[in-house]
Enzyme design. Structure first.
Site, PDB file in Angstrom:
ATOM      1  N   ALA A  63       0.878  -1.113  -0.115  1.00  0.00           N
ATOM      2  CA  ALA A  63      -0.012  -0.131  -0.105  1.00  0.00           C
ATOM      3  C   ALA A  63       0.922   1.257   0.001  1.00  0.00           C
ATOM      4  O   ALA A  63       2.111   1.251   0.524  1.00  0.00           O
ATOM      5  CB  ALA A  63      -0.877  -0.035   1.292  1.00  0.00           C
ATOM      6  N   GLY A 108       0.737  -5.037   1.159  1.00  0.00           N
ATOM      7  CA  GLY A 108      -0.511  -5.148   0.357  1.00  0.00           C
ATOM      8  C   GLY A 108      -0.129  -5.890  -1.155  1.00  0.00           C
ATOM      9  O   GLY A 108      -1.033  -6.274  -1.772  1.00  0.00           O
ATOM     10  N   GLU A 111      -0.699  -9.443  -0.397  1.00  0.00           N
ATOM     11  CA  GLU A 111      -1.953  -9.720   0.245  1.00  0.00           C
ATOM     12  C   GLU A 111      -2.703  -9.726  -1.229  1.00  0.00           C
ATOM     13  O   GLU A 111      -3.839 -10.614  -1.135  1.00  0.00           O
ATOM     14  CB  GLU A 111      -2.380  -8.463   1.043  1.00  0.00           C
ATOM     15  CG  GLU A 111      -1.886  -8.480   2.526  1.00  0.00           C
ATOM     16  CD  GLU A 111      -2.087  -7.227   3.196  1.00  0.00           C
ATOM     17  OE1 GLU A 111      -1.893  -6.243   2.885  1.00  0.00           O
ATOM     18  OE2 GLU A 111      -2.771  -7.451   4.433  1.00  0.00           O
ATOM     19  N   GLU A 131       4.510  -5.090   7.803  1.00  0.00           N
ATOM     20  CA  GLU A 131       3.786  -4.008   8.440  1.00  0.00           C
ATOM     21  C   GLU A 131       4.142  -3.716   9.957  1.00  0.00           C
ATOM     22  O   GLU A 131       4.200  -2.460  10.675  1.00  0.00           O
ATOM     23  CB  GLU A 131       1.967  -4.469   8.448  1.00  0.00           C
ATOM     24  CG  GLU A 131       1.624  -4.100   6.877  1.00  0.00           C
ATOM     25  CD  GLU A 131       1.696  -5.291   5.980  1.00  0.00           C
ATOM     26  OE1 GLU A 131       2.548  -6.230   6.338  1.00  0.00           O
ATOM     27  OE2 GLU A 131       0.867  -5.132   5.077  1.00  0.00           O
TER      28      GLU A 131
HETATM   29  N1  DAK Z   1       4.489   3.267  -0.827  1.00  0.00           N
HETATM   30  C1  DAK Z   1       4.945   4.479  -1.649  1.00  0.00           C
HETATM   31  N2  DAK Z   1       5.846   4.517  -2.450  1.00  0.00           N
HETATM   32  C2  DAK Z   1       6.867   3.461  -2.594  1.00  0.00           C
HETATM   33  C3  DAK Z   1       6.713   2.217  -1.854  1.00  0.00           C
HETATM   34  C4  DAK Z   1       5.183   2.118  -1.165  1.00  0.00           C
HETATM   35  N3  DAK Z   1       4.690   0.970  -0.493  1.00  0.00           N
HETATM   36  N4  DAK Z   1       7.552   1.301  -2.027  1.00  0.00           N
HETATM   37  C5  DAK Z   1       8.334   2.014  -2.810  1.00  0.00           C
HETATM   38  N5  DAK Z   1       7.751   3.353  -3.218  1.00  0.00           N
HETATM   39  C6  DAK Z   1       8.720   4.279  -3.886  1.00  0.00           C
HETATM   40  C7  DAK Z   1       9.869   4.765  -3.176  1.00  0.00           C
HETATM   41  O1  DAK Z   1       9.438   5.754  -2.530  1.00  0.00           O
HETATM   42  C8  DAK Z   1      10.600   5.482  -4.223  1.00  0.00           C
HETATM   43  O2  DAK Z   1      10.058   6.751  -4.910  1.00  0.00           O
HETATM   44  P1  DAK Z   1      10.886   7.930  -5.075  1.00  0.00           P
HETATM   45  O3  DAK Z   1      11.630   8.249  -3.910  1.00  0.00           O
HETATM   46  O4  DAK Z   1      11.601   7.559  -6.217  1.00  0.00           O
HETATM   47  O5  DAK Z   1       9.949   9.007  -5.496  1.00  0.00           O
HETATM   48  C9  DAK Z   1      10.401   4.371  -5.516  1.00  0.00           C
HETATM   49  O6  DAK Z   1       9.354   3.705  -5.136  1.00  0.00           O
HETATM   50  C10 DAK Z   1      11.731   3.541  -5.497  1.00  0.00           C
HETATM   51  O7  DAK Z   1      11.809   2.688  -4.253  1.00  0.00           O
HETATM   52  P2  DAK Z   1      13.268   2.615  -3.691  1.00  0.00           P
HETATM   53  O8  DAK Z   1      13.922   3.720  -3.990  1.00  0.00           O
HETATM   54  O9  DAK Z   1      12.821   2.569  -2.253  1.00  0.00           O
HETATM   55  O10 DAK Z   1      13.755   1.306  -4.333  1.00  0.00           O
HETATM   56  P3  DAK Z   1      14.551   0.483  -3.684  1.00  0.00           P
HETATM   57  O11 DAK Z   1      15.055  -0.588  -4.825  1.00  0.00           O
HETATM   58  O12 DAK Z   1      15.777   0.994  -2.891  1.00  0.00           O
HETATM   59  O13 DAK Z   1      13.859  -0.672  -2.574  1.00  0.00           O
HETATM   60  C11 DAK Z   1      11.859  -1.627  -1.705  1.00  0.00           C
HETATM   61  C12 DAK Z   1      12.577  -1.375  -2.943  1.00  0.00           C
HETATM   62  C13 DAK Z   1      10.798  -2.410  -2.318  1.00  0.00           C
HETATM   63  C14 DAK Z   1      12.643  -2.618  -0.675  1.00  0.00           C
HETATM   64  C15 DAK Z   1      11.486  -0.371  -0.933  1.00  0.00           C
HETATM   65  O14 DAK Z   1      10.934   0.465  -1.781  1.00  0.00           O
HETATM   66  C16 DAK Z   1      10.694  -0.613   0.283  1.00  0.00           C
HETATM   67  O15 DAK Z   1      11.384  -1.181   1.265  1.00  0.00           O
HETATM   68  N6  DAK Z   1       9.305  -0.192  -0.029  1.00  0.00           N
HETATM   69  C17 DAK Z   1       8.069  -0.277   0.816  1.00  0.00           C
HETATM   70  C18 DAK Z   1       7.816  -1.991   1.098  1.00  0.00           C
HETATM   71  C19 DAK Z   1       6.915  -1.828   2.060  1.00  0.00           C
HETATM   72  O16 DAK Z   1       7.169  -1.808   3.479  1.00  0.00           O
HETATM   73  N7  DAK Z   1       5.661  -2.436   1.707  1.00  0.00           N
HETATM   74  C20 DAK Z   1       4.551  -2.571   2.643  1.00  0.00           C
HETATM   75  C21 DAK Z   1       3.804  -1.506   2.830  1.00  0.00           C
HETATM   76  S1  DAK Z   1       2.724  -1.433   4.027  1.00  0.00           S
HETATM   77  C22 DAK Z   1      -4.575  -1.074   6.111  1.00  0.00           C
HETATM   78  C23 DAK Z   1      -4.553  -1.587   4.744  1.00  0.00           C
HETATM   79  C24 DAK Z   1      -3.489  -1.978   3.888  1.00  0.00           C
HETATM   80  C25 DAK Z   1      -2.348  -2.000   4.599  1.00  0.00           C
HETATM   81  C26 DAK Z   1      -2.061  -1.411   5.924  1.00  0.00           C
HETATM   82  C27 DAK Z   1      -3.194  -1.010   6.639  1.00  0.00           C
HETATM   83  N8  DAK Z   1      -5.372  -0.431   6.638  1.00  0.00           N
HETATM   84  C28 DAK Z   1      -6.669  -1.535   7.072  1.00  0.00           C
HETATM   85  C29 DAK Z   1      -5.781   0.919   6.912  1.00  0.00           C
HETATM   86  C30 DAK Z   1      -1.087  -2.397   3.679  1.00  0.00           C
HETATM   87  C31 DAK Z   1       0.179  -1.872   4.385  1.00  0.00           C
HETATM   88  C32 DAK Z   1       1.291  -2.120   3.379  1.00  0.00           C
HETATM   89  O17 DAK Z   1       1.401  -2.510   2.410  1.00  0.00           O
END
Ligand code: DAK
Length: 262
Positions: A63, A108, A111, A131
């Site tokens: 997400a 997400g 998921e 998360e």
């Molecule tokens: N959200 C927004 N932007 C993201 C992103 C994300 N999840 N993942 C990557 N990006 C963006 C980065 O910010 C970056 O943008 P710029 O800085 O270039 O503008 C671009 O994508 C490239 O990412 P990186 O520069 O970080 O690329 P790397 O190769 O260095 O790293 C990575 C890749 C996938 C390891 C890293 O980007 C990363 O850790 N991303 C986050 C992964 C993550 O934690 N995903 C889980 C998100 S939490 C709910 C409903 C749903 C959810 C929660 C609650 N409710 C009931 C309300 C779900 C939650 C989640 O999914």
């Protein structure tokens, strides 16, 4: 649409989440567009769907953390509901959906892949529910679907540790059915989708419904669910065509029965 590509090739449709600059992260607009795309699938012609992400680095990196970071409790619930509704629509789509996971499938992203019927991935794929490290619980069904997919103990370990796993481990624990080199992934997804699409469509739909609905109830009720869907097949032309072909003399048999979806 800005973030969804939709292509149909014969009986197989491909939905591509197309937001590569943010590694295909799911913001509200992506979820809205995905919802509209699912509603627009022509179920009379499409028999199998492939879901993938744009580019060769990420399926869906979760997400959108930027969008989520400032949510209030009420907004967080609304965002969660939006996602959950779309994911359920995907899960209960009458036809099968194959997730072709072409890179990161985190939060997400993991998921949404689990809302699909089948997951295959590329060698660079990475799965995880990070998360707990972000101060939240998986919010798009991760606590429920991961436990149902890989078992309670493994799901708890992955969710509590927030550890990401590579494709080979995802394969070992049964989260994905197969791992392919990146350049072969879509070809393999299309091959599987075409194989599914060649079978009797109503039978395939009933199999999906029987498995999904049967898993929600006890075994006695589940068998009743199966019996009903089995019986329904005998009202179809496709059942007559399929069994008719099996019973036909050898020289009149066809290799692929032209099922008409009726
Ligand atoms: N959200 C927004 N932007 C993201 C992103 C994300 N999840 N993942 C990557 N990006 C963006 C980065 O910010 C970056 O943008 P710029 O800085 O270039 O503008 C671009 O994508 C490239 O990412 P990186 O520069 O970080 O690329 P790397 O190769 O260095 O790293 C990575 C890749 C996938 C390891 C890293 O980007 C990363 O850790 N991303 C986050 C992964 C993550 O934690 N995903 C889980 C998100 S939490 C709910 C409903 C749903 C959810 C929660 C609650 N409710 C009931 C309300 C779900 C939650 C989640 O999914």
């Amino acid at each position: 649409m800005d973030f969804i590509l939709y292509e149909v090739d014969g009986a197989v449709a491909t939905i591509t989440i197309n937001r590569p600059k943010a590694l295909n992260a799911l913001n509200s607009q992506v979820l809205d567009e995905l919802d509209q795309t699912l509603d627009a699938i022509d179920l009379d012609t499409v028999r199998c769907v492939i879901l993938t992400g744009a580019g060769d680095k990420s399926f869906v990196a979760g997400a959108d953390i930027g969008e989520m970071s400032t949510l209030t409790k009420a907004e967080g619930e609304a965002f969660g509901k939006k996602g959950n509704d779309v994911f359920r629509k995907l899960e209960t789509l009458p036809i099968p959906v194959i997730a072709a996971v072409n890179g990161f499938a985190l939060g997400g992203g993991c998921e949404i892949s689990m809302s699909c019927d089948i997951r295959i991935c590329s060698e660079n794929a990475m799965f995880g529910q990070p998360e707990a490290g972000l101060g939240i619980t998986p919010g798009f069904g991760g606590t429920q679907r991961l436990a149902r997919t890989v078992g309670v103990g493994m799901a708890k370990q992955l969710i509590y540790t927030a550890r990401n796993i590579k494709a080979d481990e995802a394969y070992r624990i049964g989260l994905v059915n197969a791992v392919y080199p990146q350049e072969e992934l879509m070809e393999q997804a299309k091959k599987m989708a075409s194989t599914i699409a060649k079978n009797a469509p109503i039978a395939v739909r009933n199999c999906k419904k029987a498995i999904n609905d049967g898993l929600q109830v006890d075994i006695d009720q589940a068998i009743v669910v199966e019996e009903k869907l089995f019986g329904d097949c005998f009202e179809t032309e496709d059942q007559k065509a399929g069994m008719g072909n099996f019973l036909a003399p050898k020289d009149q048999k066809v290799k692929v029965v032209p099922f008409k979806n009726c």
